[in-house]
Design a protein around this motif. Structure first.
Motif, short mmCIF file in Angstrom:
data_model
loop_
_atom_site.label_atom_id
_atom_site.label_comp_id
_atom_site.label_asym_id
_atom_site.label_seq_id
_atom_site.Cartn_x
_atom_site.Cartn_y
_atom_site.Cartn_z
N GLU A 1 40.60 20.84 14.09
CA GLU A 1 41.86 20.59 14.78
C GLU A 1 42.20 21.73 15.74
N GLY A 2 42.46 21.38 17.01
CA GLY A 2 42.82 22.35 18.03
C GLY A 2 41.67 23.20 18.54
N LEU B 1 26.00 10.31 25.43
CA LEU B 1 26.49 11.04 24.26
C LEU B 1 28.00 11.07 24.34
N MET B 2 28.68 10.68 23.23
CA MET B 2 30.13 10.53 23.28
C MET B 2 30.77 11.02 21.98
N MET B 3 32.10 10.98 21.97
CA MET B 3 32.87 11.30 20.77
C MET B 3 34.11 10.41 20.74
N HIS B 4 34.51 10.04 19.51
CA HIS B 4 35.76 9.32 19.31
C HIS B 4 36.58 10.12 18.30
N ASN B 5 37.77 10.57 18.69
CA ASN B 5 38.62 11.34 17.77
C ASN B 5 40.03 10.76 17.68
N THR C 1 34.77 19.72 24.64
CA THR C 1 36.12 19.18 24.68
C THR C 1 37.01 19.96 23.72
N VAL C 2 38.31 19.88 23.94
CA VAL C 2 39.30 20.49 23.05
C VAL C 2 39.82 19.38 22.13
N THR D 1 42.69 12.32 12.37
CA THR D 1 42.52 11.42 11.22
C THR D 1 41.11 10.85 11.17
N VAL D 2 40.40 10.87 12.30
CA VAL D 2 39.03 10.37 12.34
C VAL D 2 38.32 11.03 13.52
N THR D 3 37.06 11.35 13.34
CA THR D 3 36.23 11.86 14.43
C THR D 3 34.81 11.40 14.18
#
Length: 216
Positions: free
Chosen positions: A71-72, A90-94, A117-118, A124-126
């Motif tokens: 977090e942060g 390549l990706m991320m879901h947060n 990324t910040v 709650t999910v990543t």
């Protein structure tokens, strides 16, 4: 299991049909919108479309634990990819999709992909996601035979993608067994003399992340 060395859940050494939202090489799940296969090629995996679609995706992803540690934080995600599609990504879901231009050229050679990324202050999910996909998981045209091969996926705190952290197979297996383990039946049961049941003692090799369920 960013090197895809552990595969307790099944043998994927030949191309196997991907089933959406199902675990395959231990912590990795399928997310197939178009008919696709997954194959373990020894140290890397291949996701390949077996049907054409004017607008779809096919990828794998891993849910990340201990989100409070992220977090942060500034984090960097990296992998190596070989693909014939310029939509290898390549990706991320947060909680929402992180827009990224970490894409393959589609030229068919191994390329290093990464983005930084910040993270939000509350998570709650990543998940880390990699495959053939559009930015923020927008649908893209996919042809039969479109593929991406993936290895050395890594998420780390900091603004720089460092070399992949290779761990021993034993350490990687123990980390995966916190979530799942599969063992052959061992016939050292004890009869309770009731004619209706037998018992055996089973020692769990590593502490699970949550109370496990058992299937025989």
């Amino acid at each position: 299991n960013g090197s895809f060395r552990v595969s307790q859940r099944g043998d994927y050494t030949s191309a196997s049909t991907m089933t959406h939202n199902v675990y395959m090489l231990d912590r990795w799940k399928n997310a197939a919108g178009v008919a696709s296969t997954i194959q373990d090629l020894g140290g890397y995996v291949e996701v390949k479309a077996t049907a054409a679609s004017g607008a779809s995706t096919t990828r794998i992803f891993q849910l990340i634990e201990d989100l409070y540690l992220l977090e942060g934080q500034t984090v960097t995600v990296s992998c190596e990819m070989k693909s014939n599609s310029p939509n290898g990504r390549l990706m991320m879901h947060n909680g929402s999709w992180v827009a990224t231009d970490a894409t393959h050229s589609g030229g068919g050679g191994w390329e290093s992909l990464s983005f930084t990324t910040v993270m939000p202050d509350s998570l709650t999910v990543t998940s880390v996601q990699v495959g053939i996909d559009g930015n923020a998981s927008a649908d893209v045209p996919i042809a039969i035979g479109d593929y991406c091969q993936i290895k050395n996926v890594q998420l780390e705190v900091g603004p720089i993608a460092t070399p992949f952290e290779h761990r021993s197979y034993g350490e990687e297996l123990a980390l995966c067994q916190r979530y799942y383990e599969k063992r052959p039946v061992e016939m050292d049961y004890t009869d309770d003399s009731s004619a209706t049941a037998v018992y055996r003692t089973y020692t769990i090799p590593v502490e699970k992340r949550a109370t496990p369920t058992i299937a025989v």
